[in-house]
Design a protein around this motif. Sequence first.
Motif, short mmCIF file in Angstrom:
data_model
loop_
_atom_site.label_atom_id
_atom_site.label_comp_id
_atom_site.label_asym_id
_atom_site.label_seq_id
_atom_site.Cartn_x
_atom_site.Cartn_y
_atom_site.Cartn_z
N LEU A 117 71.45 48.81 24.24
CA LEU A 117 70.87 48.84 25.58
C LEU A 117 71.23 50.17 26.23
N PHE A 118 70.23 51.03 26.42
CA PHE A 118 70.46 52.29 27.13
C PHE A 118 70.44 52.01 28.62
N PHE A 119 71.56 52.27 29.27
CA PHE A 119 71.73 52.03 30.71
C PHE A 119 71.68 53.38 31.41
N TYR A 120 70.67 53.55 32.27
CA TYR A 120 70.49 54.84 32.95
C TYR A 120 70.22 54.57 34.42
N PRO A 121 71.27 54.33 35.21
CA PRO A 121 71.12 53.94 36.61
C PRO A 121 71.04 55.14 37.54
N GLY A 122 71.01 54.85 38.84
CA GLY A 122 71.10 55.91 39.84
C GLY A 122 69.88 56.77 39.97
N SER A 123 68.76 56.34 39.40
CA SER A 123 67.52 57.12 39.38
C SER A 123 67.71 58.50 38.76
N GLY A 144 67.01 47.35 24.50
CA GLY A 144 66.01 48.22 25.12
C GLY A 144 66.60 49.18 26.11
N VAL A 145 66.02 49.23 27.32
CA VAL A 145 66.49 50.12 28.37
C VAL A 145 66.67 49.33 29.67
N LEU A 146 67.66 49.74 30.44
CA LEU A 146 67.90 49.18 31.77
C LEU A 146 68.04 50.36 32.71
N LEU A 147 67.05 50.54 33.58
CA LEU A 147 66.94 51.74 34.40
C LEU A 147 67.05 51.39 35.88
N GLY A 148 67.69 52.29 36.64
CA GLY A 148 67.64 52.24 38.09
C GLY A 148 66.78 53.38 38.58
N LEU A 149 65.77 53.09 39.41
CA LEU A 149 64.80 54.10 39.79
C LEU A 149 64.54 54.06 41.29
N ASP A 150 64.63 55.23 41.92
CA ASP A 150 64.40 55.35 43.35
C ASP A 150 62.90 55.42 43.63
#
Length: 324
Positions: A158-164, A192-198
């Motif tokens: 799981l690719f974690f890419y937070p904070g936009s 998969g991926v878990l993204l934080g997006l502004d």
Amino acid sequence: MAQLARLTQRPWQQTPEDWEIRAELEAGLTAQDAVISPKYLYDPLGSKLFEAICELPEYYPTRTEAEIFAAHAGDIAAAVGAGVTLIDLGAGNCAKAARLFPALKPRQYVPIDISAEFLHQAADGLRQAFPEIPVNEVAMDFSSSLELPATVNRDRRLFFYPGSSLGNFDPGQALDFLRRMRQALQIGEAGGVLLGLDLVKDARVLDAAYDDALGVTAAFNLNMLNHVNRLIGADFNARDWRHLGFYNAARQRVEMHLEARRDLIVRWDGARRTFRQGERIHTENSHKFTPEDILSLLEQAGFGEARMWFDPQRWFAVCHARAR
């Protein structure tokens, strides 16, 4: 990362990676419109300043994203599945990922960051706080490559890419980056991926978030010059520059620049550049998204089964998607 500090050593002690960093910085500084990659914002001091930014009242992304994770932790965990290999891109102090440990129960945590010293300190703290979770930190620049060491589990990633942080890339670069994540995953993989997006919002909210009243963001941006001085032996004086942060609605992004307060010359290792008063160095973009933008990028990159969660104001989104 470790090689950044070595650039101040004598030439015969430098590695090929050192020269690549030097070449990248020199190319940006000598371009017609000067630019420095935002990854050079994050030396040890820069990482601490960014922590302070996240506590500012104007800087809503961190707390809004945290509220989404807190409110929807159960649904997010159900979508992701337990026992993933949690790969945290741009991990910083690892606090965002650590808050997800109780819900996600990762079987391995892999924090990745360019600031090696800061990363190792954070990882050591996590090992003490969560001894049951293997922590394998990786100090690297992941913006150009996602080739991970053999110590990182291959399945259920799981690719974690937070904070936009995805917004720091131009749209084409963001798509390429998502495709690199997809290539590192197996088809239909639960992680998969878990993204934080502004998300796109009122320009006044965005302008305040990137140019706070206390000037912490300004210090964060200006500190980049001190970092570059150490990397290539430049003689930037932060007092000669001012921070600019503003929303460019036409390009759907916040921009950060450093603007020369006077005519000046910057020198480094036999090279120089003249900057006129008012001339700028572009240091960061933060693109803002609509939900439709997010779904389109994920589909083009090879992801499906996307789910999104929002805060009540719909200022921010958290998105999970699986590899198709």
